[in-house]
Design a protein around this motif. Structure first.
Motif, PDB file in Angstrom:
ATOM      1  N   ASP A 436      -2.571  -4.476   3.887  1.00  0.00           N
ATOM      2  CA  ASP A 436      -1.726  -4.043   5.001  1.00  0.00           C
ATOM      3  C   ASP A 436      -2.498  -3.900   6.311  1.00  0.00           C
ATOM      4  OD1 ASP A 436      -3.215  -1.797   4.450  1.00  0.00           O
ATOM      5  OD2 ASP A 436      -1.511  -0.491   4.005  1.00  0.00           O
ATOM      6  N   GLY A 437      -3.782  -4.225   6.301  1.00  0.00           N
ATOM      7  CA  GLY A 437      -4.556  -4.198   7.534  1.00  0.00           C
ATOM      8  C   GLY A 437      -4.977  -2.817   7.993  1.00  0.00           C
ATOM      9  N   ARG A 438      -4.897  -1.816   7.135  1.00  0.00           N
ATOM     10  CA  ARG A 438      -5.307  -0.466   7.499  1.00  0.00           C
ATOM     11  C   ARG A 438      -6.732  -0.198   7.019  1.00  0.00           C
ATOM     12  NH1 ARG A 438      -1.224   3.654   5.067  1.00  0.00           N
ATOM     13  NH2 ARG A 438      -2.420   5.080   6.402  1.00  0.00           N
ATOM     14  N   GLY A 439      -7.388   0.773   7.652  1.00  0.00           N
ATOM     15  CA  GLY A 439      -8.680   1.211   7.180  1.00  0.00           C
ATOM     16  C   GLY A 439      -8.530   1.961   5.869  1.00  0.00           C
ATOM     17  N   VAL A 440      -9.575   1.926   5.050  1.00  0.00           N
ATOM     18  CA  VAL A 440      -9.535   2.552   3.725  1.00  0.00           C
ATOM     19  C   VAL A 440     -10.764   3.429   3.532  1.00  0.00           C
ATOM     20  CG1 VAL A 440      -9.659   2.126   1.235  1.00  0.00           C
ATOM     21  CG2 VAL A 440      -8.183   0.707   2.664  1.00  0.00           C
ATOM     22  N   LEU A 441     -10.525   4.646   3.072  1.00  0.00           N
ATOM     23  CA  LEU A 441     -11.606   5.506   2.600  1.00  0.00           C
ATOM     24  C   LEU A 441     -11.533   5.514   1.087  1.00  0.00           C
ATOM     25  CD1 LEU A 441     -13.938   7.431   2.969  1.00  0.00           C
ATOM     26  CD2 LEU A 441     -12.307   9.301   3.270  1.00  0.00           C
ATOM     27  N   LEU A 442     -12.507   4.904   0.451  1.00  0.00           N
ATOM     28  CA  LEU A 442     -12.544   4.801  -1.000  1.00  0.00           C
ATOM     29  C   LEU A 442     -13.340   5.969  -1.554  1.00  0.00           C
ATOM     30  CD1 LEU A 442     -11.621   2.863  -3.264  1.00  0.00           C
ATOM     31  CD2 LEU A 442     -13.839   1.720  -3.063  1.00  0.00           C
ATOM     32  N   ASP A 443     -12.649   6.846  -2.249  1.00  0.00           N
ATOM     33  CA  ASP A 443     -13.275   8.027  -2.836  1.00  0.00           C
ATOM     34  C   ASP A 443     -13.557   7.739  -4.303  1.00  0.00           C
ATOM     35  OD1 ASP A 443     -14.094  10.506  -3.681  1.00  0.00           O
ATOM     36  OD2 ASP A 443     -12.091  11.401  -3.638  1.00  0.00           O
ATOM     37  N   LEU A 444     -14.814   7.547  -4.627  1.00  0.00           N
ATOM     38  CA  LEU A 444     -15.214   7.201  -5.990  1.00  0.00           C
ATOM     39  C   LEU A 444     -15.829   8.374  -6.729  1.00  0.00           C
ATOM     40  CD1 LEU A 444     -16.879   3.765  -5.121  1.00  0.00           C
ATOM     41  CD2 LEU A 444     -14.616   4.126  -6.121  1.00  0.00           C
ATOM     42  N   ALA A 445     -15.848   9.559  -6.079  1.00  0.00           N
ATOM     43  CA  ALA A 445     -16.540  10.709  -6.658  1.00  0.00           C
ATOM     44  C   ALA A 445     -15.586  11.845  -7.003  1.00  0.00           C
ATOM     45  CB  ALA A 445     -17.615  11.198  -5.700  1.00  0.00           C
ATOM     46  N   GLY A 446     -14.292  11.586  -6.919  1.00  0.00           N
ATOM     47  CA  GLY A 446     -13.330  12.639  -7.240  1.00  0.00           C
ATOM     48  C   GLY A 446     -13.344  13.773  -6.240  1.00  0.00           C
ATOM     49  N   SER A 447     -13.710  13.487  -5.001  1.00  0.00           N
ATOM     50  CA  SER A 447     -13.819  14.544  -3.994  1.00  0.00           C
ATOM     51  C   SER A 447     -12.676  14.465  -2.987  1.00  0.00           C
ATOM     52  CB  SER A 447     -15.161  14.420  -3.266  1.00  0.00           C
ATOM     53  OG  SER A 447     -15.341  13.111  -2.771  1.00  0.00           O
ATOM     54  N   ARG A 448     -11.503  14.078  -3.434  1.00  0.00           N
ATOM     55  CA  ARG A 448     -10.373  13.837  -2.539  1.00  0.00           C
ATOM     56  C   ARG A 448     -10.089  15.030  -1.636  1.00  0.00           C
ATOM     57  NH1 ARG A 448      -6.098  10.322  -2.004  1.00  0.00           N
ATOM     58  NH2 ARG A 448      -4.157  11.213  -1.229  1.00  0.00           N
ATOM     59  N   GLU A 449     -10.150  16.242  -2.157  1.00  0.00           N
ATOM     60  CA  GLU A 449      -9.843  17.420  -1.341  1.00  0.00           C
ATOM     61  C   GLU A 449     -10.867  17.594  -0.223  1.00  0.00           C
ATOM     62  OE1 GLU A 449      -7.101  19.076  -1.535  1.00  0.00           O
ATOM     63  OE2 GLU A 449      -6.473  17.820  -3.208  1.00  0.00           O
ATOM     64  N   GLU A 450     -12.108  17.200  -0.490  1.00  0.00           N
ATOM     65  CA  GLU A 450     -13.141  17.346   0.527  1.00  0.00           C
ATOM     66  C   GLU A 450     -12.941  16.378   1.684  1.00  0.00           C
ATOM     67  OE1 GLU A 450     -16.362  17.269  -2.838  1.00  0.00           O
ATOM     68  OE2 GLU A 450     -17.291  17.944  -0.967  1.00  0.00           O
ATOM     69  N   VAL A 451     -12.445  15.192   1.375  1.00  0.00           N
ATOM     70  CA  VAL A 451     -12.352  14.169   2.418  1.00  0.00           C
ATOM     71  C   VAL A 451     -10.968  14.090   3.037  1.00  0.00           C
ATOM     72  CG1 VAL A 451     -14.120  12.776   1.300  1.00  0.00           C
ATOM     73  CG2 VAL A 451     -11.728  12.328   0.793  1.00  0.00           C
ATOM     74  N   ARG A 452      -9.956  14.701   2.385  1.00  0.00           N
ATOM     75  CA  ARG A 452      -8.596  14.576   2.898  1.00  0.00           C
ATOM     76  C   ARG A 452      -8.480  15.080   4.336  1.00  0.00           C
ATOM     77  NH1 ARG A 452      -3.682  14.633   0.077  1.00  0.00           N
ATOM     78  NH2 ARG A 452      -4.706  15.497  -1.753  1.00  0.00           N
ATOM     79  N   GLY A 453      -9.097  16.215   4.628  1.00  0.00           N
ATOM     80  CA  GLY A 453      -8.977  16.799   5.964  1.00  0.00           C
ATOM     81  C   GLY A 453      -9.543  15.898   7.038  1.00  0.00           C
TER      82      GLY A 453
END
Length: 517
Positions: A436-453
């Motif tokens: 879809d042409g959007r940027g992607v943050l690939l979280d491979l460490a299960g740290s979604r809550e840390e990076v969501r903000g």
């Protein structure tokens, strides 16, 4: 009429740029002076960055089909040669390329080199002719709703601080931005006053698809003679000649069967070959020039409009597609008011050095192909080197574009490079998340809550597992790594900096468009 962007030129570069802009929701008009798609034979292959860009937009199945058909044509040419002159059959080549006509054997390639293994399935396609790519992109543009007007010539422009008035014959349109993708003799470049320094041409090249009689004595592949260089194949009727006695007197007159026949006889020494019909033909030179800056206010250049050089190695098509992919998301973000300060200026900063390298790469090939004793001696040395694993791998990495890297902030070795096509535990690959042409943050460490903000509203976050040792990867819409880390928690400050540098600032989230990355 008003448009966000007007693109001049509906070749592969203009179409690719229009697709990228439209994918982001930008209102774009493409104008093309030709009434039909140009079927002139040009580049015969795409490199790794081009294949990856198309793969990341979901076009891999179409590329695979085009390559299959092209390999079948090569097989037909081989069978034809065997039937007419008894030459032993040759297997379809493993795509490796050539340097100054010195063919590179894929059997000598070090396939364990990590630079050659990161592309994923895109690494399996390359034998894609320019005309096939242009037709594919034209279909893609139509699917996305790009407005394309053929038979319309850009005749003038007036650039202001906040818009560009574009004159299309008797019609005038207003655009926020104008991009010249209108070739080496770009009208946009000339009207806007871009400087275009470089070196003057010294050769006349001709490339064509023809029907011939008496071609049995022509050698297949690339050949050097005391009067120039010629190539025959790898598809039926394809010929190329290069004479080193200066540029053509007239680039604009149609290339005739007589002209091609005379040049082919002169260069090959086969004096009874007769060209009976011309299906497609073009002339070229080694004119090598590059705009010092790809932007002047609200006017930008991409592809041959920004840089010209000889076509040896098919670098021009790929260089232009790289321009379009780099510029598309940045211009879209600027149009939609979600670009960090200075984002559009990174277009020239990132693409100009690669263009400059291509000019040098093609100049070196012309020097090596000259029909004189010093060049011949040097060619022998380079050919001997090219018969080694190390040299073949070096040349292939250069030709394929896997060496390309942008000089952007970040300590991780992946930053600035094309993202590796990681295979994720859910069966998807990284490229699947870039359609879809959007940027992607690939979280491979299960740290979604840390990076969501940090990522909220800027890019989409994909939480997944893979066999990679990476903990996280921030990928720009053009597939370039903007941040990478093994320990995500320790690298969060760097992630914040990368998000602020490439994506919409937090303060702008409230007014960002729905298409914002």
């Amino acid at each position: 009429m008003n448009y966000d962007v007007v693109v001049a030129g509906a070749g592969p570069v203009g179409l690719m740029l229009a697709c990228e802009l439209r994918l982001a929701g930008v209102d774009v008009l493409v104008v093309e002076r030709l009434t039909e798609v140009d079927t002139t034979v040009k580049a015969g292959a795409i490199n790794s960055p081009t294949a990856e860009a198309l793969y990341r937009r979901g076009l891999l199945p179409e590329l695979e089909e085009i390559q299959r058909e092209n390999l079948e044509r090569f097989a037909s040419f081989t069978r034809q040669r065997v039937a007419t002159d008894g030459q032993p059959p040759a297997r379809a080549p493993k795509f490796a390329g050539h340097f100054a006509g010195i063919m590179l054997s894929g059997d000598l390639l070090d396939e364990a080199d990590p630079d050659l293994t990161a592309a994923g399935p895109a690494g399996e396609v390359g034998f894609i002719p320019q005309i096939s790519l242009e037709l594919l992109l034209a279909r893609r543009a139509a699917e996305l709703g790009v407005e394309l007007r053929r038979g319309v010539e850009l005749t003038g422009l007036d650039a202001a601080d906040d818009h560009v008035t574009v004159h299309l014959g008797d019609e005038t349109v207003r655009a926020g931005w104008l991009v010249g993708c209108d070739g080496g003799r770009s009208t946009v470049r000339k009207l806007a006053g871009f400087d275009f320094p470089g070196t003057a041409p010294g050769i006349t090249g001709r490339q064509a698809v023809v029907e011939m009689e008496g071609s049995e004595r022509l050698k297949t592949g690339w050949n050097w003679t005391p009067t120039g260089t010629y190539a025959h194949g790898p598809v039926p009727g394809r010929i190329l000649t290069v004479e080193f006695d200066g540029p053509p007197a007239d680039r604009d007159t149609p290339v005739t069967a007589e002209e091609l026949q005379t040049s082919l006889r002169t260069v090959s020494g086969v004096d009874d070959v007769t060209v009976t019909r011309v299906h497609s033909a073009t002339r070229f030179t080694d004119n090598a020039r590059q705009a010092s800056d790809y932007r002047k206010g609200r006017v930008l250049l991409a592809g041959d409009a920004a840089h010209v050089h000889s076509p040896f190695g098919g670098q021009g098509l790929n260089l232009g597609i790289g321009d379009a992919v780099n510029l598309g998301w940045k211009l879209a973000a600027t149009v939609q008011g979600r670009a960090p300060e200075g984002l559009l200026d990174t277009y020239t900063a990132e693409r100009h050095p690669i263009g400059a390298w291509v000019l040098q790469w093609t100049r070196a090939q012309v020097a090596l192909m000259r029909p004189e004793s010093h060049a011949s001696a040097l060619r022998d040395v380079v050919a001997e080197l090219a018969g080694t694993v190390d040299a073949t791998t070096y040349f292939v990495k250069k030709i394929s574009g896997v060496w390309q890297r942008y000089d952007i902030p970040g300590d991780h070795p992946l930053v600035g490079r094309s993202a590796p096509d990681l295979e994720l535990a859910d069966g998807s690959r990284l490229a699947d998340h870039l359609h879809d042409g959007r940027g992607v943050l690939l979280d491979l460490a299960g740290s979604r809550e840390e990076v969501r903000g940090a990522a909220e509203g800027r890019v989409k976050v994909v939480a997944a597992r893979s066999s990679s040792e990476l903990g996280g990867l921030l990928v720009r819409p053009d597939g370039i790594v903007a941040w990478a880390a093994s320990d995500v928690a320790a690298a969060l400050p760097d992630l914040d900096a990368a998000l602020a540098r490439w994506f919409v600032p937090h303060a702008s989230l409230a007014c960002a468009s729905p298409a914002a990355g």
